[in-house]
Design an enzyme around this catalytic site. Structure first.
Site, short mmCIF file in Angstrom:
data_model
loop_
_atom_site.label_atom_id
_atom_site.label_comp_id
_atom_site.label_asym_id
_atom_site.label_seq_id
_atom_site.Cartn_x
_atom_site.Cartn_y
_atom_site.Cartn_z
N GLU A 119 0.85 -1.19 0.00
CA GLU A 119 0.00 0.00 0.00
C GLU A 119 0.88 1.24 0.00
OE1 GLU A 119 -2.50 -0.20 3.48
OE2 GLU A 119 -2.98 -2.28 3.08
N LYS A 121 2.16 4.66 1.59
CA LYS A 121 2.21 5.20 2.95
C LYS A 121 1.90 6.69 2.90
CE LYS A 121 4.90 4.98 7.17
NZ LYS A 121 4.70 6.37 7.56
N ASP A 123 1.30 10.37 3.98
CA ASP A 123 1.94 11.16 5.03
C ASP A 123 0.91 12.08 5.68
OD1 ASP A 123 3.86 12.09 6.68
OD2 ASP A 123 4.92 13.27 5.16
N TYR A 230 -7.05 2.02 6.28
CA TYR A 230 -6.08 1.01 5.85
C TYR A 230 -6.13 -0.29 6.66
CZ TYR A 230 -3.26 3.47 9.40
OH TYR A 230 -2.82 4.06 10.55
N LYS A 319 10.69 3.06 3.08
CA LYS A 319 10.75 4.50 2.91
C LYS A 319 11.49 4.91 1.63
CE LYS A 319 8.68 5.65 6.74
NZ LYS A 319 9.17 6.64 7.66
N CYS A 420 31.70 23.24 31.43
CA CYS A 420 30.28 23.13 31.14
C CYS A 420 29.71 24.53 30.89
CB CYS A 420 29.56 22.47 32.31
SG CYS A 420 27.78 22.54 32.15
N CYS A 423 27.24 25.44 33.98
CA CYS A 423 27.63 25.66 35.38
C CYS A 423 29.11 25.95 35.53
CB CYS A 423 27.23 24.46 36.23
SG CYS A 423 28.21 23.00 35.90
N CYS A 438 29.70 16.87 31.88
CA CYS A 438 29.81 17.78 33.02
C CYS A 438 29.62 16.91 34.25
CB CYS A 438 28.70 18.84 32.95
SG CYS A 438 28.47 19.69 34.51
N CYS A 443 24.47 20.41 38.40
CA CYS A 443 24.45 21.39 37.31
C CYS A 443 22.99 21.72 36.97
CB CYS A 443 25.15 20.77 36.09
SG CYS A 443 24.90 21.67 34.56
#
Ligand code: IVH
Length: 685
Positions: A119, A121, A123, A230, A319, A420, A423, A438, A443
């Site tokens: 089938e 697909k 969207d 479907y 896909k 980081c 912090c 970190c 933090c």
């Protein structure tokens, strides 16, 4: 796709963060930054890596999640049957693997091709529509797959969806279908939005989502949405059907819209030819598609194959390949995650792929930036794999640099911050890990992420407490630790005085915190702690193993004792990594842990099952004749058993096939009940 464990680890980290990011964007502002296909591609890649390297699966793995949380304004309704998602294949190889896995599961030979229904697909957005005695009763969005939003009023405004079924419709029928805009109608809608000076939708899919989730159904009514049914969900006994194709024909005979463009394929070449045919026609089709869906036509085989994670084993989405574009990298910013890892993010000159605006992409880690020689200011190629997740595939300028190493105006290499950004703590790089972290677990960025995790749908699912609110409450000093969330009621009056909070919303928030507080299951609690490597599945395994919070608390406070360590390692689905992560967590956060235990009412987790093997531990050994290992395990689990990996005195049954080997001898020595494959099947039946 990466291929060794080191790279896999890095990639899993990257993918998890990306997916988390898109989930947040979608959840917080109902605007997906990424189209479904690209998003699916990210998840598919993550899942493939986790399958190959199960030990690397993260605590909060996105592969355990489907879809997004229901919108707060619609009432939530539980689906009678879960709405599943589809696993993806991008290549012919992956498709062949899909076929092989089904053959293996069903113990069929490699040359037995089982006819597949191919089938398109579409969207759009999936919906479940329920008909009682032929009359449209209610309709739901997919939501998280378990619970959807009640969109009955909106669905009823869609002209192609009948309010009354015709023909020989069964007493009860739930159909599942895709709601979408045709390209033409989408263009018209955007034009009229533009004429009114309103914001346009970026894709037909977003437009369908936005239109369907309108609280005011008259807005939905003014838009020309379409639908293709479907498949079916819940259905009464008076509905009988032969196969997948027959289901679609019957749905059509009831007056439901079904896409006539499909093909029943009885060989791989036929299937691939149909894929090519549709791909070539993709642009000229009246609606957007992001691939094909192949479903086993035989319903009895579908039943046997069942579901793994949230995907049916008997269907797959194939896909279409990725689209690439070139844009400029404007900056690299750093995001700090829940467990302290620093992720570089590419801030891009916005560019559209398939109508979706892309302006950020994860760069995963410093190694990745160095490997691809990506520098700020570079022209970079980006793609949305399978149309979905934006990734930087390469830097165009890096290639020029490689060819002309002496070139002037060389851009500076990106210097990963030593501290980081949130912090200021000096970052560390753990051996064998790509991630730079970190180490300061206090933090503020980590604290916020930990709170976001705790309130997230898979954890405590606290409505009305999103990132924005958490940030605000932290700023106001109401929240200094995770447990403070459950003491928010102390600040009720102050919250009420903040802008944007009304009596009703604050009451709702207090109510949902209270409900959670008094009704936490042990597995959700374990998951909500946000310990590395403990995802929803491992949390369940741990939950069942400890059964009560008292057991768990006692064990985790005494993790220096060998017995408590062994206990964790012996739990199916756990490993040294999990043990280390728990030790690390308890080393730093024992008082938070106790605080949470005290403030919450944590329910025990006990396997209640009346199946033939309820509460029993089973192990399979040797070659089974009738069942594949996978099917045998699924059947045993359905009958209440847990499958273990080794013979010990705790084992209840050893099921033996041909050539069993040492496990049998060991089990006999321990006096464990031995079953033949046939005895196992008989017991189930
Ligand atoms: S079958 C168990 N068929 O794709 C079967 N899905 O990625 C579940 N979709 O949630 C779905 N066209 O929204 C199926 N012909 C089709 C479809 C289709 C579009 C969507 C659907 C589903 C998603 C899975």
């Amino acid at each position: 796709m990466v291929d060794d464990a080191d790279n896999a680890k890095k990639r899993i980290d990257e993918l998890s963060k990306l997916i988390q990011h898109y989930d947040d964007a979608y959840y917080n502002d109902n605007q997906s930054e990424i189209d479904d296909a690209s998003y699916d591609a990210l998840r598919q890649e993550l899942q493939a890596l986790e399958q190959k390297y199960p030990a690397l699966k993260q605590a909060d793995s996105a592969s355990d999640k489907v879809g997004v949380s229901p919108h707060k304004a619609f009432s939530k309704v539980t689906h009678l049957r879960p709405m599943l998602s589809l696993d993806n294949a991008f290549t012919e190889g992956e498709l062949a693997e899909f076929m092989r896995k089904m053959q293996d599961f069903l113990k069929l030979s490699r040359d037995e091709f089982m006819p597949l229904l191919a089938e398109l697909k579409i969207d759009g957005l999936s919906a479940a529509i329920h008909y009682k005695n032929g009359k449209l009763d209610y309709a739901l969005t997919r939501g998280d797959g378990e619970t959807g939003e009640d969109i009955t009023a909106n669905i009823k405004t869609i002209k192609v969806i009948p309010h009354q079924l015709s023909g020989n419709a069964p007493k009860y029928l739930e159909i599942r279908g895709e709601i979408f805009f045709e390209k033409q109608d989408f263009a018209k809608l955007n034009q009229s939005l533009a004429d009114d000076g309103k914001k346009q939708f970026s894709t037909a899919r977003n437009a369908a989502s936005g239109s369907l989730r309108q609280l005011d159904a008259s807005i939905t009514a003014s838009r020309v949405l379409k639908c293709f049914a479907y498949t079916i969900g819940e259905v009464s006994d008076d509905f009988s059907t032969k196969d997948g194709e027959d289901i679609l024909q019957k749905l059509q005979s009831f007056g439901l819209p079904v896409n006539p463009y499909r093909k029943l394929c009885d060989s791989m070449p036929t299937l691939l030819a149909f894929y090519d045919e549709v791909a070539a026609k993709r642009d000229s089709l009246p609606y957007e598609i992001d691939g094909m869906v192949y479903k086993l036509n035989d319903l009895a085989l579908r039943e046997r194959l069942g579901v793994v994670a949230r995907y049916p084993r008997w269907a797959i989405a194939h896909k279409f390949p990725a689209i690439k574009k070139i844009t400029t990298l404007n900056a690299i910013t750093i995001q700090v995650g829940r467990t302290g890892s620093l992720t570089p993010v590419a801030e891009l000159e916005p560019v559209f792929i398939n109508g979706v605006k892309i302006q950020r992409a994860s760069l995963h880690n410093d190694d990745e930036i160095k490997r691809k020689d990506i520098r700020v200011g570079d022209r970079v190629e980006i793609q949305r794999a399978g149309d979905v997740i934006p990734q930087i595939t390469r830097s165009i300028d890096a290639e020029n640099r490689a060819q002309n190493p002496n070139e002037k105006n060389m851009r500076a290499e990106f210097m990963f911050p030593q501290n980081c950004p949130e912090c200021g703590t000096k970052t560390v790089r753990v051996q064998d890990e790509a991630a730079i972290r970190c180490p300061n677990w206090q933090c503020p960025a980590q604290q916020l992420e930990a709170m976001k995790h705790l309130v997230s749908r898979e954890a405590f699912n606290i409505d009305g407490l999103g990132e924005q609110q958490l940030k605000l409450f932290i700023e106001q000093g109401f929240l200094t630790s995770l447990a403070d969330i459950f003491r928010l009621y102390q600040h009720r009056d102050k919250i009420l005085s903040l802008e944007g909070f009304q009596e009703k919303s604050v009451n709702n928030l207090m109510q949902s915190i209270d409900t959670t507080k008094n009704n936490v299951s042990l597995d959700k609690f374990i998951y909500a702690l946000g310990i590395r490597h403990i995802g929803t599945i491992t949390a369940k395994d741990l939950g069942f193993a400890y059964s009560t919070i008292e057991n768990l608390q006692h064990a985790w406070h005494n993790l220096d004792e060998d017995a408590h360590q062994q206990f964790i390692i012996n739990i199916e689905g756990c490993s040294y990594k999990v043990l280390e992560a728990i030790q690390d967590f308890m080393g730093k956060q024992a008082s938070l842990f106790d605080d949470l235990c005290a403030v919450l009412n944590i329910k025990p987790l006990i396997r209640t099952n009346d199946g033939a093997f309820a509460g029993k531990k089973i192990l399979f050994t040797g070659t089974l004749e009738k069942l594949s290992r996978s099917e045998a395990k699924v059947i045993a689990e359905k009958a209440g058993a847990s499958i273990v990996s080794g013979v010990s005195a705790k084992l209840d049954y050893l099921v033996v096939g041909a050539n069993p080997g040492s496990k049998l001898t060991k089990a006999q020595a321990l006096n464990i009940t031995i079953l033949s494959e046939q005895e196992f099947i008989d017991a189930i039946n």
